[in-house]
Design a protein around this motif. Structure first.
Motif, PDB file in Angstrom:
ATOM      1  N   LEU B 104       0.832  -1.207   0.000  1.00  0.00           N
ATOM      2  CA  LEU B 104       0.000   0.000   0.000  1.00  0.00           C
ATOM      3  C   LEU B 104       0.868   1.261   0.000  1.00  0.00           C
ATOM      4  O   LEU B 104       2.048   1.215   0.323  1.00  0.00           O
ATOM      5  CB  LEU B 104      -0.874   0.041   1.262  1.00  0.00           C
ATOM      6  CG  LEU B 104      -1.833  -1.122   1.524  1.00  0.00           C
ATOM      7  CD1 LEU B 104      -2.459  -0.968   2.914  1.00  0.00           C
ATOM      8  CD2 LEU B 104      -2.920  -1.175   0.462  1.00  0.00           C
ATOM      9  N   LYS B 105       0.250   2.353  -0.313  1.00  0.00           N
ATOM     10  CA  LYS B 105       0.811   3.706  -0.154  1.00  0.00           C
ATOM     11  C   LYS B 105       2.186   3.920  -0.791  1.00  0.00           C
ATOM     12  O   LYS B 105       2.391   3.592  -1.951  1.00  0.00           O
ATOM     13  CB  LYS B 105       0.808   4.095   1.319  1.00  0.00           C
ATOM     14  CG  LYS B 105      -0.607   4.077   1.909  1.00  0.00           C
ATOM     15  CD  LYS B 105      -0.725   4.905   3.153  1.00  0.00           C
ATOM     16  CE  LYS B 105      -0.275   4.179   4.383  1.00  0.00           C
ATOM     17  NZ  LYS B 105      -0.619   4.845   5.629  1.00  0.00           N
ATOM     18  N   GLY B 106       3.146   4.428  -0.020  1.00  0.00           N
ATOM     19  CA  GLY B 106       4.412   4.970  -0.534  1.00  0.00           C
ATOM     20  C   GLY B 106       5.048   4.240  -1.695  1.00  0.00           C
ATOM     21  O   GLY B 106       5.106   4.756  -2.820  1.00  0.00           O
ATOM     22  N   SER B 107       5.527   3.014  -1.441  1.00  0.00           N
ATOM     23  CA  SER B 107       6.285   2.333  -2.489  1.00  0.00           C
ATOM     24  C   SER B 107       5.398   1.997  -3.684  1.00  0.00           C
ATOM     25  O   SER B 107       5.839   2.095  -4.841  1.00  0.00           O
ATOM     26  CB  SER B 107       6.944   1.069  -1.941  1.00  0.00           C
ATOM     27  OG  SER B 107       6.028   0.350  -1.161  1.00  0.00           O
ATOM     28  N   ALA B 108       4.149   1.603  -3.427  1.00  0.00           N
ATOM     29  CA  ALA B 108       3.243   1.264  -4.535  1.00  0.00           C
ATOM     30  C   ALA B 108       2.967   2.502  -5.387  1.00  0.00           C
ATOM     31  O   ALA B 108       2.996   2.449  -6.619  1.00  0.00           O
ATOM     32  CB  ALA B 108       1.945   0.691  -3.987  1.00  0.00           C
ATOM     33  N   LEU B 109       2.733   3.631  -4.740  1.00  0.00           N
ATOM     34  CA  LEU B 109       2.451   4.869  -5.475  1.00  0.00           C
ATOM     35  C   LEU B 109       3.696   5.354  -6.220  1.00  0.00           C
ATOM     36  O   LEU B 109       3.629   5.752  -7.386  1.00  0.00           O
ATOM     37  CB  LEU B 109       1.969   5.954  -4.507  1.00  0.00           C
ATOM     38  CG  LEU B 109       0.564   5.735  -3.923  1.00  0.00           C
ATOM     39  CD1 LEU B 109       0.380   6.564  -2.654  1.00  0.00           C
ATOM     40  CD2 LEU B 109      -0.510   6.085  -4.943  1.00  0.00           C
ATOM     41  N   ALA B 110       4.828   5.325  -5.530  1.00  0.00           N
ATOM     42  CA  ALA B 110       6.072   5.827  -6.129  1.00  0.00           C
ATOM     43  C   ALA B 110       6.385   5.099  -7.437  1.00  0.00           C
ATOM     44  O   ALA B 110       6.829   5.714  -8.410  1.00  0.00           O
ATOM     45  CB  ALA B 110       7.232   5.667  -5.146  1.00  0.00           C
ATOM     46  N   GLY B 201      -0.088  -6.104 -10.503  1.00  0.00           N
ATOM     47  CA  GLY B 201       1.346  -6.207 -10.252  1.00  0.00           C
ATOM     48  C   GLY B 201       2.118  -4.918 -10.482  1.00  0.00           C
ATOM     49  O   GLY B 201       1.668  -4.033 -11.213  1.00  0.00           O
ATOM     50  N   PHE B 202       3.235  -4.794  -9.820  1.00  0.00           N
ATOM     51  CA  PHE B 202       4.209  -3.747 -10.131  1.00  0.00           C
ATOM     52  C   PHE B 202       5.584  -4.293  -9.763  1.00  0.00           C
ATOM     53  O   PHE B 202       5.675  -5.338  -9.107  1.00  0.00           O
ATOM     54  CB  PHE B 202       3.889  -2.424  -9.411  1.00  0.00           C
ATOM     55  CG  PHE B 202       4.221  -2.400  -7.946  1.00  0.00           C
ATOM     56  CD1 PHE B 202       3.467  -3.119  -7.037  1.00  0.00           C
ATOM     57  CD2 PHE B 202       5.282  -1.637  -7.462  1.00  0.00           C
ATOM     58  CE1 PHE B 202       3.765  -3.090  -5.676  1.00  0.00           C
ATOM     59  CE2 PHE B 202       5.588  -1.600  -6.108  1.00  0.00           C
ATOM     60  CZ  PHE B 202       4.821  -2.329  -5.215  1.00  0.00           C
ATOM     61  N   HIS B 203       6.635  -3.613 -10.209  1.00  0.00           N
ATOM     62  CA  HIS B 203       7.975  -4.176 -10.010  1.00  0.00           C
ATOM     63  C   HIS B 203       8.878  -3.295  -9.161  1.00  0.00           C
ATOM     64  O   HIS B 203       8.894  -2.080  -9.327  1.00  0.00           O
ATOM     65  CB  HIS B 203       8.651  -4.416 -11.372  1.00  0.00           C
ATOM     66  CG  HIS B 203       8.016  -5.549 -12.117  1.00  0.00           C
ATOM     67  ND1 HIS B 203       6.915  -5.373 -12.919  1.00  0.00           N
ATOM     68  CD2 HIS B 203       8.329  -6.879 -12.157  1.00  0.00           C
ATOM     69  CE1 HIS B 203       6.561  -6.550 -13.427  1.00  0.00           C
ATOM     70  NE2 HIS B 203       7.401  -7.474 -12.987  1.00  0.00           N
ATOM     71  N   ILE B 204       9.605  -3.924  -8.264  1.00  0.00           N
ATOM     72  CA  ILE B 204      10.704  -3.259  -7.564  1.00  0.00           C
ATOM     73  C   ILE B 204      11.900  -4.193  -7.666  1.00  0.00           C
ATOM     74  O   ILE B 204      11.787  -5.387  -7.338  1.00  0.00           O
ATOM     75  CB  ILE B 204      10.369  -2.984  -6.075  1.00  0.00           C
ATOM     76  CG1 ILE B 204       9.249  -1.951  -5.961  1.00  0.00           C
ATOM     77  CG2 ILE B 204      11.609  -2.508  -5.320  1.00  0.00           C
ATOM     78  CD1 ILE B 204       8.871  -1.585  -4.536  1.00  0.00           C
ATOM     79  N   ALA B 205      13.011  -3.651  -8.108  1.00  0.00           N
ATOM     80  CA  ALA B 205      14.249  -4.427  -8.250  1.00  0.00           C
ATOM     81  C   ALA B 205      14.009  -5.747  -8.983  1.00  0.00           C
ATOM     82  O   ALA B 205      14.500  -6.795  -8.568  1.00  0.00           O
ATOM     83  CB  ALA B 205      14.870  -4.684  -6.867  1.00  0.00           C
ATOM     84  N   GLY B 206      13.226  -5.685 -10.040  1.00  0.00           N
ATOM     85  CA  GLY B 206      12.992  -6.863 -10.861  1.00  0.00           C
ATOM     86  C   GLY B 206      12.009  -7.859 -10.258  1.00  0.00           C
ATOM     87  O   GLY B 206      11.668  -8.837 -10.910  1.00  0.00           O
ATOM     88  N   ARG B 210       2.529  -7.090  -5.479  1.00  0.00           N
ATOM     89  CA  ARG B 210       1.136  -6.753  -5.710  1.00  0.00           C
ATOM     90  C   ARG B 210       0.839  -5.380  -5.115  1.00  0.00           C
ATOM     91  O   ARG B 210       1.368  -5.030  -4.062  1.00  0.00           O
ATOM     92  CB  ARG B 210       0.192  -7.763  -5.044  1.00  0.00           C
ATOM     93  CG  ARG B 210       0.476  -9.216  -5.315  1.00  0.00           C
ATOM     94  CD  ARG B 210       0.082  -9.682  -6.684  1.00  0.00           C
ATOM     95  NE  ARG B 210      -1.303  -9.429  -7.024  1.00  0.00           N
ATOM     96  CZ  ARG B 210      -1.777  -9.549  -8.273  1.00  0.00           C
ATOM     97  NH1 ARG B 210      -0.970  -9.908  -9.253  1.00  0.00           N
ATOM     98  NH2 ARG B 210      -3.034  -9.308  -8.549  1.00  0.00           N
ATOM     99  N   ARG B 211       0.009  -4.624  -5.814  1.00  0.00           N
ATOM    100  CA  ARG B 211      -0.520  -3.381  -5.265  1.00  0.00           C
ATOM    101  C   ARG B 211      -2.004  -3.330  -5.576  1.00  0.00           C
ATOM    102  O   ARG B 211      -2.496  -4.165  -6.362  1.00  0.00           O
ATOM    103  CB  ARG B 211       0.195  -2.171  -5.862  1.00  0.00           C
ATOM    104  CG  ARG B 211      -0.090  -1.972  -7.359  1.00  0.00           C
ATOM    105  CD  ARG B 211       0.286  -0.577  -7.804  1.00  0.00           C
ATOM    106  NE  ARG B 211       0.217  -0.387  -9.246  1.00  0.00           N
ATOM    107  CZ  ARG B 211      -0.867   0.014  -9.911  1.00  0.00           C
ATOM    108  NH1 ARG B 211      -2.007   0.218  -9.260  1.00  0.00           N
ATOM    109  NH2 ARG B 211      -0.835   0.188 -11.213  1.00  0.00           N
TER     110      ARG B 211
END
Lengths: 93, 373
Positions: B104-110, B201-206, B210-211
């Motif tokens: 949720l929130k910060g990382s998903a939005l960023a 889905g979304f990606h962080i560092a490959g 889930r968001r």
């Protein structure tokens, strides 16, 4: 057939780009590296995979210097990035 | 913070920098204002937007000021990368325990709605799990070395009435483990498990995480902006504008969810507050949601979050009103008035903890109430 060395950013790298600098880290590692100046420019150049020669020639164009004068320094910087695991260097054809 | 000061106006402008529907002209910060400006931009986690404005030539700063701003932003980004590392660790552990987790929130939005993740700073990690997985997820987080900040008031409170539990680890990162999106009646009415199903889905560092999908993301941005803090903070308001302007929100679906979960007043309030505070235009579909009339009950309950009633126990009372059934109401009241000693000590400090002190707020509230009637 000649082998082509390609340098690419590691797929699992964590980054943030700031003006003139880049923060780079890996999920499992403790440290986060700060790349500044030329280091951050090299990182930006690696947005697409390139050979070491391509990195050197692009950088030489940007800084208006002859490639030979920076090749060694660039090579050692790329080596340190590889050691930190934030880039991978592969041999392909 | 009084937003009517000149510095506050500048910071408000930063919060609206290149927001969808914004047409603000560039700003400069006078030397006298600089310290307060930098401090407020940092405290409101707006350094990313300020630096983006600086790079675009929209925010005019002297060299020394620019350096200080970038230094502050660098610190924020070091922190954020540390959080992302912890996020990957926690979500990986959830995956091996087969716990569905939605960031949720910060990382998903960023990583989803901002042009560059560096624009959106954040201070902790927020993860939503299904109620049935909450205890298992809490145990998993604890196994990774995180300690719960505040124990639950009474056993079973988390799953029945709670919003989230906060965990912190010695190396710094804080994980907020959510069972629902917001405290109080609105958090109890919405079906958070359905939101877990509405994820993408979304990606962080490959890694694929889930968001919430874009429509649920909009709903949550509204809840957080309106109900998370009073008065509303600038960054959550910017999130509302950013998601609304993404062009990906299915507004009719959002209206349906808001109707079903009695969130019409909240959604309208968040959109209107974001638009007016940041001085931006919203998509026509969002404007239509502002115009829709909510029930008197929803509006009354919204007041318990967005007025001074919040500070006088209004939230607890409105939660009590929203809990169905006598025994559940009694359970909630009992847990709040007579929580476990461990909770009381964590909340008030061992030296100061006492039930009498705990009861001061409701007693004060009741006396005031009597005076009004």
């Amino acid at each position: 057939m000649k082998q082509v060395v390609r340098i690419r950013r590691a797929a699992n790298v964590l980054t943030r780009v700031l003006p003139g600098e880049v923060l780079v880290g890996l999920p499992g590692a403790r440290d986060i590296s700060l790349l500044t100046g030329t280091g951050s420019v090299i990182w930006q150049l690696l947005e697409v995979p390139r050979s070491p020669d391509e990195v050197v020639s692009e950088l030489a164009l940007i800084y208006e210097v002859v490639p030979e004068s920076i090749a060694e320094e660039v090579g050692s910087f790329l080596g340190s990035l590889q050691q930190r695991g934030v880039i991978t260097i592969t041999n392909g054809r | 913070m009084n937003l009517d000061t000149h510095v506050a106006e500048l910071v408000r402008a930063v919060a609206a920098f290149e927001a969808p529907g914004s047409s603000l002209e560039g700003i400069a910060v006078a030397g006298d204002d600089w310290r307060s400006f930098l401090s407020l931009v940092g405290a409101r986690r707006l350094t990313g937007l300020a630096v983006a404005g600086l790079e675009a030539g929209w925010l005019a700063l002297e060299d020394a000021q620019a350096k200080e701003l970038i230094d502050r932003h660098r610190d924020a980004m070091f922190w954020v990368l540390g959080l992302e590392r912890a996020l990957l660790e926690v979500t990986e552990a959830f995956e091996s325990e087969e716990i569905d987790a939605v960031v949720l929130k910060g990382s998903a939005l960023a990583h989803s709605v901002y042009p560059d993740p560096a624009w959106r700073s954040y201070g902790d990690i927020d993860i939503l799990v299904r109620s049935r997985d909450f205890r298992k997820a809490a145990a998993t987080v604890a196994e990774l070395g995180f300690r719960r900040e505040l124990p639950e008031p009474r056993p079973g409170f988390d799953e029945r009435f709670g919003k989230a539990a906060e965990f912190r680890r010695e190396d710094g990162p804080e994980v907020d483990l959510h069972r629902t999106l917001v405290l109080g009646p609105f958090g109890l009415w919405l079906e958070a498990d359905e939101l877990v199903d509405r994820s993408t889905g979304f990606h962080i560092a490959g890694r694929r995480l889930r968001r919430l999908d874009d429509t649920a993301l909009m709903l949550h941005a509204c809840l957080h902006a309106s109900l998370g803090m009073y008065p509303p903070l600038l960054l959550p308001l910017r999130d509302v504008v950013q998601v609304a302007g993404s062009g990906k929100v299915r507004w009719k679906v959002l209206a349906g969810l808001a109707d079903r979960w009695r969130l019409r007043a909240v959604v309208g309030h968040a959109l209107e507050t974001a638009r007016d505070t940041l001085g931006v235009g919203l998509p026509p579909d969002a404007e239509m949601l502002i115009e829709r009339r909510a029930s008197p009950l929803e509006r009354r309950l919204l007041d318990s979050y967005v007025t001074d009633k919040r500070r006088r126990g209004g939230l607890a009372l409105s939660t009590l009103r929203a809990i169905p059934g006598f025994s559940s109401k009694a359970g909630y009241l009992w847990a709040l008035l007579y929580p476990g000693r461990e909770f009381l000590n964590a909340r008030m400090g061992v030296a100061r903890s006492s039930y009498l002190r705990r009861w001061t707020v409701p007693v004060r509230w009741l006396t005031k109430k009597r005076r009004w009637t």
